[in-house]
Scaffold this active site. Sequence first.
Site, PDB file in Angstrom:
ATOM      1  N   LYS A 176       0.894  -1.295   0.125  1.00 43.46           N
ATOM      2  CA  LYS A 176       0.183  -0.086   0.114  1.00 43.46           C
ATOM      3  C   LYS A 176       0.853   1.144   0.016  1.00 43.46           C
ATOM      4  O   LYS A 176       0.339   2.401  -0.318  1.00 43.46           O
ATOM      5  CB  LYS A 176      -0.934   0.158   1.227  1.00 43.46           C
ATOM      6  CG  LYS A 176      -1.962  -0.773   1.067  1.00 43.46           C
ATOM      7  CD  LYS A 176      -2.840  -0.738   2.436  1.00 43.46           C
ATOM      8  CE  LYS A 176      -3.621   0.448   2.475  1.00 43.46           C
ATOM      9  NZ  LYS A 176      -4.446   0.488   3.823  1.00 43.46           N
TER      10      LYS A 176
ATOM     11  N   TYR B  17      -7.619 -11.264  16.683  1.00 39.83           N
ATOM     12  CA  TYR B  17      -6.367 -11.527  15.812  1.00 39.83           C
ATOM     13  C   TYR B  17      -5.975 -12.951  15.529  1.00 39.83           C
ATOM     14  O   TYR B  17      -5.603 -13.281  14.419  1.00 39.83           O
ATOM     15  CB  TYR B  17      -5.299 -10.877  16.627  1.00 39.83           C
ATOM     16  CG  TYR B  17      -3.752 -10.927  15.853  1.00 39.83           C
ATOM     17  CD1 TYR B  17      -3.570 -10.661  14.545  1.00 39.83           C
ATOM     18  CD2 TYR B  17      -2.749 -11.775  16.614  1.00 39.83           C
ATOM     19  CE1 TYR B  17      -2.401 -10.549  13.795  1.00 39.83           C
ATOM     20  CE2 TYR B  17      -1.473 -11.910  16.028  1.00 39.83           C
ATOM     21  CZ  TYR B  17      -1.307 -11.378  14.513  1.00 39.83           C
ATOM     22  OH  TYR B  17      -0.072 -11.357  13.901  1.00 39.83           O
TER      23      TYR B  17
END
Length: 272
Positions: free
Chosen positions: A39, A165
């Site tokens: 990104k 997570y």
Amino acid sequence: MTASLKGKTILITGASRGIGREIALRAARDGANIVVASKTSSPNPKLEGTIHSAAEEIRNAGGQALPLVLDVRDDDAIAATVEQAVETFGGIDILINNASAINLSKTPELPMKRFDLMHQVNVRGTFAMTQACYPHLVRAENPHVLVLSPPLNLVPQWFGDHCGYTMSKFGMSMTVLGMAEEFRDVGIAVNALWPATLINTAAMNHVGAEASRCRHPRIMADAAHAILVQDAAACTGNFFLDEDALASAGIRDFSEYAAVPGSQPEKDLFVL
């Protein structure tokens, strides 16, 4: 077993820094073609590295580089990334699903947008990237998919400490379990790699892990290399720890990988 990744085209998500960058640089020293898919295109004062700085390092190390902006949550961006990789290098030999999001909050404190982010990046992103690369991997000479995810040890502690997570990382590992079996007959290797100890990356710094508790990400790069040069037909469905992958390649002294020389790194999450 081949000795080198020379000429192989490797698409790595999250390759602008940390473990992904180190894996790219190790392959570049062999003369590999690296698709740097991340990104970060512009410098961020809080995070070291961009796709362009990583690409420059890869070229300096002896490889070819194609830096591409990619958010693995975006299906159109995934398709465009794969298309550009194939147009530039003629195919894809190896996919490394390294992009990951982390938030260790317990259930009452975890915002659902963070829960969604972890599952979109970690689980869905891994599945979508592998699906998009499949038509090209199946035509490769020795195709590998490597996922940066833990062994499937369903220990209650890991869920109790950070359920959201843990679910997302074990979801990545479940793609390894399933796809290794699904792709076995077409010769695509699918394996997982996870560090035995904490690794000195931006993610670890974010959760407060001091360098003295960590190893350098170079250990993961060397372990990945040891896996990716294996015969895909004979090396699939494994959940490697970095130490075990290196030991199988004859490396058993890991002291050189300490982020702080002489320190004793701590076990990573999900390692018994």
